[in-house]
Design an enzyme around this catalytic site. Structure first.
Site, PDB file in Angstrom:
ATOM      1  N   GLU B 127      43.190  36.230  39.318  1.00 54.52           N
ATOM      2  CA  GLU B 127      43.385  35.259  40.397  1.00 54.52           C
ATOM      3  C   GLU B 127      42.328  34.154  40.375  1.00 54.52           C
ATOM      4  O   GLU B 127      41.612  33.950  41.369  1.00 54.52           O
ATOM      5  CB  GLU B 127      43.390  35.976  41.757  1.00 54.52           C
ATOM      6  CG  GLU B 127      44.554  36.936  41.914  1.00 54.52           C
ATOM      7  CD  GLU B 127      44.643  37.580  43.295  1.00 54.52           C
ATOM      8  OE1 GLU B 127      43.659  37.502  44.052  1.00 54.52           O
ATOM      9  OE2 GLU B 127      45.689  38.153  43.619  1.00 54.52           O
ATOM     10  N   GLU B 285      51.548  41.636  41.055  1.00 52.97           N
ATOM     11  CA  GLU B 285      51.074  42.385  42.229  1.00 52.97           C
ATOM     12  C   GLU B 285      51.985  42.127  43.419  1.00 52.97           C
ATOM     13  O   GLU B 285      52.430  40.999  43.643  1.00 52.97           O
ATOM     14  CB  GLU B 285      49.652  41.971  42.642  1.00 52.97           C
ATOM     15  CG  GLU B 285      48.564  42.303  41.661  1.00 52.97           C
ATOM     16  CD  GLU B 285      47.167  41.998  42.224  1.00 52.97           C
ATOM     17  OE1 GLU B 285      47.051  41.824  43.462  1.00 52.97           O
ATOM     18  OE2 GLU B 285      46.218  41.937  41.434  1.00 52.97           O
TER      19      GLU B 285
END
EC number: 3.2.1.23
Lengths: 650, 650, 650
Positions: B127, B285
């Site tokens: 991320e 995710e």
């Protein structure tokens, strides 16, 4: 002006004064210079006036010269900024210079004034609080950690550092958790709850060390006169349970945020009284009229100052003092209320009310002194759970520890029952009922001790988000509510949380319906009876409140964020079972409280917090302590708004 | 515990695991020490269990020892504060030490595990995001600028530095734009949009360099296994269009802010799919139940996790993974949902639903893999326009890029049409309709390419605040909407903006009336037909929406901040013209999407996002992929709440 | 482009241009290099075009090279952060380098252009404001204090430093009061009002020194051409009363926060005019259309720019200028409105309106120049009271100086009376009425001077929270309202304050009932008549408004936070007594104002701020200056929305 002050003190029957709270710059005007000439005059005059003196060490703010000479004494804030001289409560608790010089000034004050019999108490520092994040504190934190954890492996396990690549391989890698390290969006948002939690504990302990430093210095000359510092009720940064043993008596400052929550003040009083096992405390500060520090500082209505003073006494205060005696001319408290205003008048409403209270207490004499509260209900209050809950990421930032605790206390208070608010380590043997709201962290042998309460016939009440984590804030690897599961007879696999706009009705056994908000645990009974069920959403019909028979007693589990009516229903079920309801349970604004004097006399306090007069029959025979007149059981009592009734119960 | 994990993975048909995402402290415990013993065990076990592995380099957070030894690796924040060790995504992207060591750990991991056939993908960092403002980054910024601008004259012109005496006469005078230089009230308020815009571009590029560093290091040993990192959908700080070419496939983490916007998620999926020209992506995710990082983290309702997983697949996902597999014990994600909870149970609702999905996908096999979306509508998404709009002083801070884009996407989504969300540089030749909301910045040859779309019969839709600035955020010295004016056949001299409390009704051609808010451009047709006019204020009767015949097609200009009904009216006018409406345009909560397999089979997805059952006739004949049963065209289909229907379309 | 500009200036009759406001980087591109070639061309061209020039020194922002070479020239903010190069108004006022170089560039500009007769004014700096907290400023502060206080004892007494252990024993212990020292929650929350107040005074003086530096440098070559800088109306950080004597004429920039408060603008104009004893001022900046710096920047409606320009002239402006002339291409003001937009068109509504105004003023010629306002009402405006009130802890942060002042001004404005807004040191002999709202701080001989006004038959009006503190912000040790008590004939022992949700009705003498909010002083008449009483709460029946006969006049005390109706009632009682009501007191949106020319001609302005046409009889005979037609007394006048009527009154 002193002359005028003392004549007005006389007029108001003011017999005790706190002196010197911010006197450091006065008593030590330069590094090597101590000058007690002014303090001498103050103390001599007060003593000469036969006033009781609570003498302060004066270290609540350091002098300007000290900050200039030793920048280390100032604090570094949560944002990582080293402060310069200013404000108060401004000293780094870990600074060796601060520690040495604050103890030295305390030592000299003790030495100089120890022999004044007028001095009935020593007052160390002032309203300890805040936090520091400097390198000295970081070093102090590491020392504190070395004592807590045998080695880094233990620390890494406690803090769960495998998460996000945080394994520490050297103590020196550990930083004070701040906006520059683990935090975002302020002190409650941390990447590592374990680190932040330990820092909160450390900081509370570090300031306690400051208190202990000064107390020890005083004790060199004054072995017997009691030592205190002024606490602040439900003040999150300081774990008063860890401090209390070091104070000879508790004192605290009562500045409620508004005038609409007598139960909140009662809770704070009971918490303060509970710190030292029920020993009476001092109300060290309250304003006679207004505060100055809020955005809006409303005036205390006529009668309110008296009512609240009596409330303090009803809950265990043996002394009631005011801040401030005479209004400051300048700086940020010049608009804080005072017994004597800027014009020095005695013909003001405020001064009249203070004088009336003084006269009343004068008449009362020592009747209350040393009296104890005969509570059979304990409410557990736990700073660790408070911290752990409010620094947690998930499930909900909207669940606030104080609010939940207050809602359970409020239910007890409205029922008119005496409550001890105690630490989780307290002896529970004396209680029939133990209420433990949001006991997020479960430490030591508390679970079996709670089971013991139930076994012998008592009732234990706990709520959602209890029993979740161990003392390191690591989740129990078992069903929720962890070690409380056996007592509660339930298991919780999942929970919903929502904003305040979402209400899920809960139907209680017996038919009533109350509202639940914020938290909705889906409770699966595992032996417990269902006492309330959700009425909406996909979990309609699921248990929200349960009661588990355990030994001769019960474990109650409240999985939902019930409204006040719901909480009260639960609490009254429990109180009914133990026949603990107060005399007027249907008059929620009529507070009742009991103290038992050292001689065993039972004193009943009735306080009318409503805006209307209340008529009740006297709950027992005795003597009205404010009028001296006898009271018959059942005799009509009229309590006007803000009225106080105190009587013996023979 | 691993044994238990794998048995539960088996139960849930979990065939792929991502491993080692924050493993740096584990794999490199000290400067010169690499230790892969634990990672070896993890990978060997996973491989032994015949699980597919997505192996991470683990550099999303640096180890504590690294921050201690090299403070340069930590970031300096927007406020100018050098951070110390803590959190994650904590490395300065310009730090030579970080760049070298992160690449080295990636190199070693690649080298060590390249030969495991179980490894189906490499996962670099995590991320990527945030920003750094340290001196190393300022130096990196200057290097980046030297490449972008031939000399300081060019830079001064681009940044319009004659304004406020800002002319730079030496590269070294250029600072990172922060709270200490050009900004006030945070990152969106800047004195010089040009500087801030370039810094946003630079910072996105700097982190891309970090990714490229590690990818190159992996590639030394593993030339073929695809490399990815997990994106975050509409994430403002990173221009994913500049990144996408460097990833072998796109993966992303879907944590929608609430459960009420399936269109928003669909937009994010389409944006992610559009990054690499429609190539399928991974959903890296999602939570099976709740997040932990929000103030309030509600529970995913029964069926929702499955519905959203299928939505990802309907929009191009070839893999669906969860974070997290087993609940963390401690730190800030211990309340983030997990497939396996703290108690390790398989008899929870959440685990059951994961298992059911696993079984379903197991039955499906590879039917979807590699399928493409056959969109004829493109929505242009442009990070530069997003940045330029939201850092602009004037006309209105209330106009938010994502909101406007979403309102146009929502209209398309409700109409059931497949949409590619693409960069402004994308080949537009394949589209009948191009929608370009708030295309504030107009770069390169986009204007003529849009004209080309219309010329050949297509429709181009744009809105207020489009065509305003060039690539340096300097206003075009021509009528608004700048180079789009010819295609749109309008001119805008002035515009009103107001707070959300002001509504100006817009009457649409054909009679309907919708509301406009926030922005009201006074559109003067210059060839275009008026399609909507303001009804109030001094500009009542002025055009708000226009359509310009251009070649065989149209240019639509929406000068007003129309409500959803207004936007939908415009979009449906356009879709109707091109006969692009989906099968159930009147059922906005019934999402439909199409993928075409490599073999050319057309798969239709129907997803019921409403709380009610929906009955529709089957839109075509084929086979129901979830039941294996044949479907006849027109056959009644009942879709319960959260139901999913997937069928071939023969 | 210049050619185009000047032809458009011609078209719009623009005769005056302000030039070079941010030109420092242009005129001094390097430490030892001055380059006036571009400014030469600009000035020569403007002069050649026979335009009047207001030539700026250009020091409102320093060049990038200067910040790089001398970091001392940048500011340190309230949070203690040294800034780097960026933005504008960015120079430390105490920096010797800045002071020397800014004066030097001013000197050279004066020297170079002094002989241009086109230059009608010099413009120093720009919108002085902000604050710096660096060590140079702290040292400057100490120097300033040494001049103000004879010694530290005096300073300690003034600041009341015995409070919180703050006694200063060395000047060097004194810090700049900031977030790192005395403040929390921002600049208005200080532990020591005295310190913060003095720093506000010092900072205003420090910037004044910067102005004086440059003016003196200009004066070396240009002894006669007037020098100004552009003020900002009610701008809190700068005490314009301390500045005004140093300006040759006042100019200011009018950017009202919204379009709904013509009274607020009128107040600002009157304040600006009052700075130099009624001397006409320039409106240096206004936008023709929109601002860019607000969150929402609405468009000025048709006619509004003209209306507001005339309002400025009605209140004393002799010149009306615009910012900006041509729209910036880039940076943060590219969306700020301009006379000439990005496309360079003259056929826009905005350009047309500017041209119409230009033509109108051209016809008017010099008729207004030098005219004065013949006010008999003074409103006292005091920066010290503003500061003292808003940095006070207690009684209420909700009482805002500007709001209260505006409510009293609004009442006067609606009544159509001319008002001088003046400093507390102004000569009050010429006024019948003196209004002094929230005159928190009472300095010097103001109390006796106000008594003098009443003695000779005038009326003095003051309000709650007046007369509370002396010039050091120390409370008067006497009854509230301190030295005003004698004139007011009241005493105030206590006051309630509440949030805005609490309303206490006040019944006025004569029967009307108005609302009071925020502040409720319990006024005890001590000779005064009760003019209004509270109707609710425990102080129902207590006086809220009183009038005291004093000499031949009156002292009015308004102890309650009255609503606008209440304030207007008080003001109209007073105006009625002195027969000062304007011609149309019942038409609040019809503004009327009078100026008297140097020749003694009385000019009446009528401005319709409402959205409706207004019909009134002409209030007197004369000539309509905009049409040249005669006006008869009583003749019907129709004023359309935004209409302006200007006539002589013979």
């Amino acid at each position: 002006m002193w002359e005028q002050d003392y004549r007005l003190f006389d007029a108001a029957r003011i017999d005790t004064v706190t002196v010197g709270v911010f006197s450091w710059a006065l008593t030590q005007p330069a590094p090597e210079v101590y000058d007690f000439s002014m303090l001498d005059r103050i103390v001599q005059r007060a003593a000469g006036e036969r006033r009781n003196i609570c003498l302060a060490t004066g270290t609540g703010a350091h002098p300007a010269w000290l900050a200039r000479a030793f920048p280390e004494v100032t604090r570094t804030d949560f944002e990582g900024r080293r402060h310069r001289f200013g404000q108060r409560h401004n000293s780094c608790p870990s600074s060796p210079v601060f520690r040495q010089l604050s103890a030295e000034v305390a030592r000299r004050i003790g030495e100089r004034y120890a022999d004044y019999p007028s001095i009935i108490a020593w007052h160390v520092g002032n309203e300890y609080g805040g936090a520091c994040y400097c390198d000295l504190c970081a070093a102090g934190f590491r020392d504190w950690l070395r004592k807590r954890y045998a080695n880094l492996d233990e620390l890494n396990a406690a803090w769960y550092t495998t998460f996000w690549s945080h394994t520490f391989t050297d103590w020196d890698q550990i930083e004070a958790p701040s906006a520059l390290t683990e935090h975002w969006r302020g002190p409650d948002h941390t990447a590592f709850q374990g680190i932040t939690l330990d820092y909160l504990r450390f900081m509370s302990d570090a300031m306690l060390t400051n208190f202990i430093d000064e107390k020890a210095a005083l004790r060199q000359s004054t072995p017997d006169t009691p030592v205190t510092t002024n606490f602040m009720g439900m003040y999150r940064p300081i774990d008063y349970h860890r401090w209390a043993a070091h104070l000879d008596f508790v004192s605290w400052d009562n500045y409620p945020p508004d005038d609409r929550s007598p139960a909140r003040m009662a809770l704070a009083h009971d918490l303060m009284r509970g710190l030292k096992d029920g020993q009476p405390f001092w109300l060290m500060e309250q304003t006679p009229s207004y505060t100055a520090s809020r955005d809006v500082n409303p005036l205390k209505r006529p009668g309110v100052m008296r009512l609240w003073s009596w409330q303090a006494m009803a809950h265990g205060a043996d002394a009631v003092l005011f801040f401030q005696m005479r209004a400051s001319r300048g700086a940020c408290e010049k608009y804080h209320g005072a017994v004597i205003g800027h014009a020095g008048r005695s013909d003001t409403r405020v001064f009249r009310e203070v004088s009336q209270l003084g006269a009343e207490l004068d008449r009362l004499g020592g009747a209350l002194l040393g009296a104890r509260t005969p509570a059979r209900v304990a409410l557990l209050f736990d700073w660790d759970s408070w911290w752990a809950l409010e620094i947690s990421d998930g499930p909900s930032r909207l669940v606030r520890y104080q609010q939940v605790v207050l809602s359970y206390y409020q239910a007890l208070w409205e029922a008119g029952v005496d409550v001890d608010v105690v630490a989780v380590t307290a002896d529970l043997a004396r209680y029939d009922v133990v209420v433990a709201p949001v006991l997020h962290m479960l430490k030591g042998d508390l679970a079996p001790r709670l089971e013991e309460v139930a076994k012998r016939g008592g009732s234990v009440v706990t709520t959602f988000l209890s029993g979740r984590v161990d003392e390191n804030d690591n989740a129990f690897l078992m069903d929720v509510p962890g070690p409380l599961g056996r007592l509660m007879g339930v298991r919780v696999d999942e929970w919903d949380v929502r904003g305040p706009e979402v209400v899920n009705p809960v139907r209680l056994r017996g038919g009533g319906k109350v509202a639940a908000q914020l938290v909705f645990e889906l409770v699966q009974p595992d032996g417990a009876e269902v006492m309330g069920t959700y009425q909406a959403d996909f979990y309609a019909g699921t248990a929200a409140v349960t009661r588990n028979a355990f030994g001769s007693g019960h474990g109650w589990y409240v999985g939902a964020g019930l409204d006040q009516a719901g909480v009260s229903w639960v609490i009254r079920q429990v109180l009914d079972r133990h026949e603990l309801m107060g005399p007027y349970p249907d008059l929620p604004d009529l507070e009742s409280a009991v103290r038992v004097t050292p001689e065993g006399e039972r004193l009943l306090f009735l306080l009318n917090h409503s805006a209307d007069a209340i008529d009740v029959p006297a709950p027992g025979a005795g003597v009205d302590l404010l009028t001296g007149r006898p009271v018959e059981r059942g005799q009509p009592l009229r309590l006007k708004p803000s009225a106080v009734h105190v009587q013996t119960m023979s």
